[in-house]
Design a protein around this motif. Structure first.
Motif, PDB file in Angstrom:
ATOM      1  N   ILE A  75       0.852  -1.186   0.000  1.00 32.75           N
ATOM      2  CA  ILE A  75       0.000   0.000   0.000  1.00 32.75           C
ATOM      3  C   ILE A  75       0.887   1.236   0.000  1.00 32.75           C
ATOM      4  CG2 ILE A  75      -1.794   1.282   1.236  1.00 32.75           C
ATOM      5  CD1 ILE A  75      -2.739  -1.340   2.422  1.00 32.75           C
ATOM      6  N   ARG A  76       0.658   2.137  -0.943  1.00 36.48           N
ATOM      7  CA  ARG A  76       1.485   3.308  -1.111  1.00 36.48           C
ATOM      8  C   ARG A  76       1.295   4.296   0.032  1.00 36.48           C
ATOM      9  NH1 ARG A  76      -0.776   4.139  -7.054  1.00 36.48           N
ATOM     10  NH2 ARG A  76      -1.388   6.115  -6.112  1.00 36.48           N
ATOM     11  N   GLU A  77       2.192   5.276   0.088  1.00 34.00           N
ATOM     12  CA  GLU A  77       2.120   6.293   1.137  1.00 34.00           C
ATOM     13  C   GLU A  77       0.823   7.092   1.069  1.00 34.00           C
ATOM     14  OE1 GLU A  77       4.033   6.988   3.779  1.00 34.00           O
ATOM     15  OE2 GLU A  77       5.128   5.158   3.286  1.00 34.00           O
ATOM     16  N   ASP A  78       0.240   7.228  -0.141  1.00 32.01           N
ATOM     17  CA  ASP A  78      -1.019   7.954  -0.268  1.00 32.01           C
ATOM     18  C   ASP A  78      -2.224   7.072   0.057  1.00 32.01           C
ATOM     19  OD1 ASP A  78      -1.234   6.291  -2.459  1.00 32.01           O
ATOM     20  OD2 ASP A  78      -1.109   7.879  -3.960  1.00 32.01           O
ATOM     21  N   GLY A  79      -1.974   5.807   0.416  1.00 33.18           N
ATOM     22  CA  GLY A  79      -3.046   4.911   0.831  1.00 33.18           C
ATOM     23  C   GLY A  79      -3.656   4.096  -0.289  1.00 33.18           C
ATOM     24  N   TYR A  80      -3.164   4.253  -1.523  1.00 28.65           N
ATOM     25  CA  TYR A  80      -3.771   3.590  -2.675  1.00 28.65           C
ATOM     26  C   TYR A  80      -2.966   2.380  -3.144  1.00 28.65           C
ATOM     27  CZ  TYR A  80      -7.206   7.302  -3.318  1.00 28.65           C
ATOM     28  OH  TYR A  80      -8.255   8.167  -3.135  1.00 28.65           O
ATOM     29  N   ILE A  81      -3.649   1.490  -3.869  1.00 25.07           N
ATOM     30  CA  ILE A  81      -3.028   0.356  -4.541  1.00 25.07           C
ATOM     31  C   ILE A  81      -3.486   0.349  -5.998  1.00 25.07           C
ATOM     32  CG2 ILE A  81      -2.853  -1.085  -2.477  1.00 25.07           C
ATOM     33  CD1 ILE A  81      -5.396  -2.547  -3.419  1.00 25.07           C
ATOM     34  N   ASN A  82      -2.783  -0.404  -6.833  1.00 19.39           N
ATOM     35  CA  ASN A  82      -3.163  -0.556  -8.238  1.00 19.39           C
ATOM     36  C   ASN A  82      -3.467  -2.027  -8.525  1.00 19.39           C
ATOM     37  OD1 ASN A  82      -1.127   2.024  -8.505  1.00 19.39           O
ATOM     38  ND2 ASN A  82      -2.787   2.080  -9.986  1.00 19.39           N
ATOM     39  N   PRO A  83      -4.685  -2.483  -8.247  1.00 19.67           N
ATOM     40  CA  PRO A  83      -5.026  -3.885  -8.513  1.00 19.67           C
ATOM     41  C   PRO A  83      -4.921  -4.191 -10.010  1.00 19.67           C
ATOM     42  CG  PRO A  83      -6.662  -2.839  -7.108  1.00 19.67           C
ATOM     43  CD  PRO A  83      -5.809  -1.748  -7.666  1.00 19.67           C
ATOM     44  N   PRO A  84      -4.666  -5.435 -10.376  1.00 15.36           N
ATOM     45  CA  PRO A  84      -4.517  -5.774 -11.793  1.00 15.36           C
ATOM     46  C   PRO A  84      -5.814  -5.603 -12.575  1.00 15.36           C
ATOM     47  CG  PRO A  84      -4.624  -7.762 -10.451  1.00 15.36           C
ATOM     48  CD  PRO A  84      -4.513  -6.615  -9.498  1.00 15.36           C
ATOM     49  N   PHE A  85      -5.665  -5.267 -13.847  1.00 10.95           N
ATOM     50  CA  PHE A  85      -6.748  -5.196 -14.833  1.00 10.95           C
ATOM     51  C   PHE A  85      -7.617  -3.943 -14.737  1.00 10.95           C
ATOM     52  CE2 PHE A  85      -6.505  -9.873 -13.715  1.00 10.95           C
ATOM     53  CZ  PHE A  85      -5.539 -10.163 -14.668  1.00 10.95           C
ATOM     54  N   LEU A  86      -7.779  -3.371 -13.541  1.00  3.95           N
ATOM     55  CA  LEU A  86      -8.693  -2.234 -13.396  1.00  3.95           C
ATOM     56  C   LEU A  86      -8.155  -1.001 -14.110  1.00  3.95           C
ATOM     57  CD1 LEU A  86      -9.802  -2.486  -9.637  1.00  3.95           C
ATOM     58  CD2 LEU A  86     -11.036  -3.284 -11.668  1.00  3.95           C
ATOM     59  N   GLY A  87      -6.850  -0.823 -14.093  1.00  2.00           N
ATOM     60  CA  GLY A  87      -6.265   0.355 -14.708  1.00  2.00           C
ATOM     61  C   GLY A  87      -6.495   1.616 -13.912  1.00  2.00           C
ATOM     62  N   ARG A  88      -6.924   1.472 -12.695  1.00  6.60           N
ATOM     63  CA  ARG A  88      -7.181   2.612 -11.813  1.00  6.60           C
ATOM     64  C   ARG A  88      -6.703   2.289 -10.407  1.00  6.60           C
ATOM     65  NH1 ARG A  88     -13.300   4.927 -12.831  1.00  6.60           N
ATOM     66  NH2 ARG A  88     -12.995   5.778 -14.924  1.00  6.60           N
ATOM     67  N   ALA A  89      -6.510   3.328  -9.623  1.00  9.15           N
ATOM     68  CA  ALA A  89      -6.086   3.154  -8.236  1.00  9.15           C
ATOM     69  C   ALA A  89      -7.294   2.948  -7.335  1.00  9.15           C
ATOM     70  CB  ALA A  89      -5.278   4.360  -7.772  1.00  9.15           C
ATOM     71  N   VAL A  90      -7.099   2.184  -6.278  1.00 12.79           N
ATOM     72  CA  VAL A  90      -8.151   1.919  -5.293  1.00 12.79           C
ATOM     73  C   VAL A  90      -7.611   2.268  -3.916  1.00 12.79           C
ATOM     74  CG1 VAL A  90      -9.557   0.124  -4.207  1.00 12.79           C
ATOM     75  CG2 VAL A  90      -9.213   0.100  -6.680  1.00 12.79           C
ATOM     76  N   ASN A  91      -8.381   3.006  -3.154  1.00 10.21           N
ATOM     77  CA  ASN A  91      -7.967   3.357  -1.798  1.00 10.21           C
ATOM     78  C   ASN A  91      -8.052   2.129  -0.895  1.00 10.21           C
ATOM     79  OD1 ASN A  91      -7.241   5.066   0.406  1.00 10.21           O
ATOM     80  ND2 ASN A  91      -9.369   5.014   1.065  1.00 10.21           N
ATOM     81  N   ALA A  92      -6.969   1.819  -0.186  1.00  9.00           N
ATOM     82  CA  ALA A  92      -6.933   0.657   0.698  1.00  9.00           C
ATOM     83  C   ALA A  92      -6.728   1.040   2.155  1.00  9.00           C
ATOM     84  CB  ALA A  92      -5.821  -0.296   0.261  1.00  9.00           C
ATOM     85  N   ALA A  93      -5.879   2.035   2.417  1.00  7.77           N
ATOM     86  CA  ALA A  93      -5.568   2.427   3.792  1.00  7.77           C
ATOM     87  C   ALA A  93      -6.816   2.949   4.494  1.00  7.77           C
ATOM     88  CB  ALA A  93      -4.477   3.487   3.801  1.00  7.77           C
ATOM     89  N   GLY A  94      -6.987   2.557   5.739  1.00  2.00           N
ATOM     90  CA  GLY A  94      -8.136   2.997   6.520  1.00  2.00           C
ATOM     91  C   GLY A  94      -9.315   2.043   6.451  1.00  2.00           C
ATOM     92  N   LYS A  95      -9.228   1.053   5.567  1.00  3.48           N
ATOM     93  CA  LYS A  95     -10.290   0.060   5.453  1.00  3.48           C
ATOM     94  C   LYS A  95      -9.846  -1.244   6.104  1.00  3.48           C
ATOM     95  CE  LYS A  95     -11.830   1.948   1.016  1.00  3.48           C
ATOM     96  NZ  LYS A  95     -11.881   1.741  -0.448  1.00  3.48           N
ATOM     97  N   SER A  96     -10.806  -2.046   6.507  1.00  2.00           N
ATOM     98  CA  SER A  96     -10.468  -3.373   6.994  1.00  2.00           C
ATOM     99  C   SER A  96     -10.203  -4.269   5.793  1.00  2.00           C
ATOM    100  CB  SER A  96     -11.612  -3.955   7.836  1.00  2.00           C
ATOM    101  OG  SER A  96     -12.724  -4.260   7.003  1.00  2.00           O
ATOM    102  N   ILE A  97      -9.583  -5.402   6.039  1.00  5.31           N
ATOM    103  CA  ILE A  97      -9.326  -6.352   4.966  1.00  5.31           C
ATOM    104  C   ILE A  97     -10.641  -6.780   4.323  1.00  5.31           C
ATOM    105  CG2 ILE A  97      -8.426  -8.655   4.449  1.00  5.31           C
ATOM    106  CD1 ILE A  97      -6.412  -8.235   6.713  1.00  5.31           C
ATOM    107  N   GLY A  98     -11.650  -7.011   5.150  1.00  9.51           N
ATOM    108  CA  GLY A  98     -12.951  -7.426   4.635  1.00  9.51           C
ATOM    109  C   GLY A  98     -13.605  -6.364   3.766  1.00  9.51           C
ATOM    110  N   GLN A  99     -13.472  -5.094   4.155  1.00  7.94           N
ATOM    111  CA  GLN A  99     -14.063  -4.008   3.378  1.00  7.94           C
ATOM    112  C   GLN A  99     -13.390  -3.883   2.011  1.00  7.94           C
ATOM    113  OE1 GLN A  99     -13.474  -0.877   6.199  1.00  7.94           O
ATOM    114  NE2 GLN A  99     -15.572  -0.955   6.958  1.00  7.94           N
ATOM    115  N   LEU A 100     -12.059  -3.972   1.984  1.00  8.19           N
ATOM    116  CA  LEU A 100     -11.343  -3.890   0.715  1.00  8.19           C
ATOM    117  C   LEU A 100     -11.693  -5.081  -0.167  1.00  8.19           C
ATOM    118  CD1 LEU A 100      -9.283  -2.547  -1.136  1.00  8.19           C
ATOM    119  CD2 LEU A 100      -7.485  -3.823   0.070  1.00  8.19           C
ATOM    120  N   GLN A 101     -11.776  -6.238   0.423  1.00  3.58           N
ATOM    121  CA  GLN A 101     -12.113  -7.440  -0.335  1.00  3.58           C
ATOM    122  C   GLN A 101     -13.510  -7.322  -0.953  1.00  3.58           C
ATOM    123  OE1 GLN A 101     -10.937 -11.544   1.081  1.00  3.58           O
ATOM    124  NE2 GLN A 101     -13.127 -11.648   1.502  1.00  3.58           N
ATOM    125  N   GLU A 102     -14.461  -6.830  -0.181  1.00  2.00           N
ATOM    126  CA  GLU A 102     -15.826  -6.657  -0.681  1.00  2.00           C
ATOM    127  C   GLU A 102     -15.859  -5.643  -1.825  1.00  2.00           C
ATOM    128  OE1 GLU A 102     -20.280  -5.363   0.966  1.00  2.00           O
ATOM    129  OE2 GLU A 102     -18.561  -5.413   2.326  1.00  2.00           O
TER     130      GLU A 102
END
Length: 207
Positions: A75-102
């Motif tokens: 997870i980057r310093e800005d809180g985002y990740i780049n999941p494969p195929f989406l071509g966009r960033a997704v915010n991950a920091a501050g969420k639970s594992i379950g919330q990000l997975q959902e």
């Protein structure tokens, strides 16, 4: 490549539009709109399940006709990740594992995969204990870790440990108010939570 795309999308589903993800140094938004939702209040910063910048996560896909390799990312310093195929960033920091997975499940199915199961796991994390403890060094992070538990994981104090002035330095360099071991035992509210990457230092007392 074409047969693979047909298998993944299935007949009659939305076309599989793969766009290479942005570099981890890119801005978190594409076109000014991140493909993400804000973290729920249920995943507060003190929750042991809350993801933070610097955490390494693993994204796995199952239930596909053609297997896809797992995706590992920090997870980057800005809180985002780049999941494969989406071509966009997704915010991950501050969420639970379950919330990000959902959230990822909804982003991938059915727009990218007709049917799939997305699983998110946090890779092994560590914290560090130094100074006057019997077994200083890197320690595996466990849920609900606190200063007291961290000291115990490091073998307890040496005879020279200053129990009244334990310093906690967060992964981002922030120094917390000094912790008194005896007061923290009496009042659990004073027993600071410890997170992955934190550094606990027990100073040497004057003799």
């Amino acid at each position: 490549m074409a047969p693979l795309l047909v298998l993944l999308t299935g007949c009659g589903s939305t076309p599989y539009a793969y766009t290479p993800g942005a570099s981890t140094n890119d801005a978190p938004a594409v076109g000014g709109t991140p493909v993400s939702v804000p973290p729920s209040a249920a995943a507060g910063p003190g929750s042991p399940d809350t993801l933070r910048a610097g955490d390494r996560i693993n994204i796995a896909f199952s239930g596909l006709p053609v297997p896809i390799e797992k995706h590992d990312e920090q997870i980057r310093e800005d809180g985002y990740i780049n999941p494969p195929f989406l071509g966009r960033a997704v915010n991950a920091a501050g969420k639970s594992i379950g919330q990000l997975q959902e959230e990822l499940q909804k982003l991938y199915v059915p727009d990218y995969f007709k049917a799939a199961t997305v699983t998110v796991r946090r890779q092994d994390s560590y914290f560090f204990v130094g100074g006057e403890v019997k077994a200083p060094g890197q320690k595996p992070y466990l849920s609900e870790m606190t200063v007291i538990k961290a000291i115990q994981a490091a073998g307890d104090f040496t005879e020279y440990g200053k129990k009244s002035s334990i310093q906690v330095i967060r992964a981002n360099g922030h120094k917390e108010k000094l912790v008194s071991y005896s007061k923290a035992i009496q009042n659990p509210k004073l027993d600071l939570p410890i997170f992955p990457g934190d550094y606990i230092i027990v100073p040497r007392r004057r003799i």
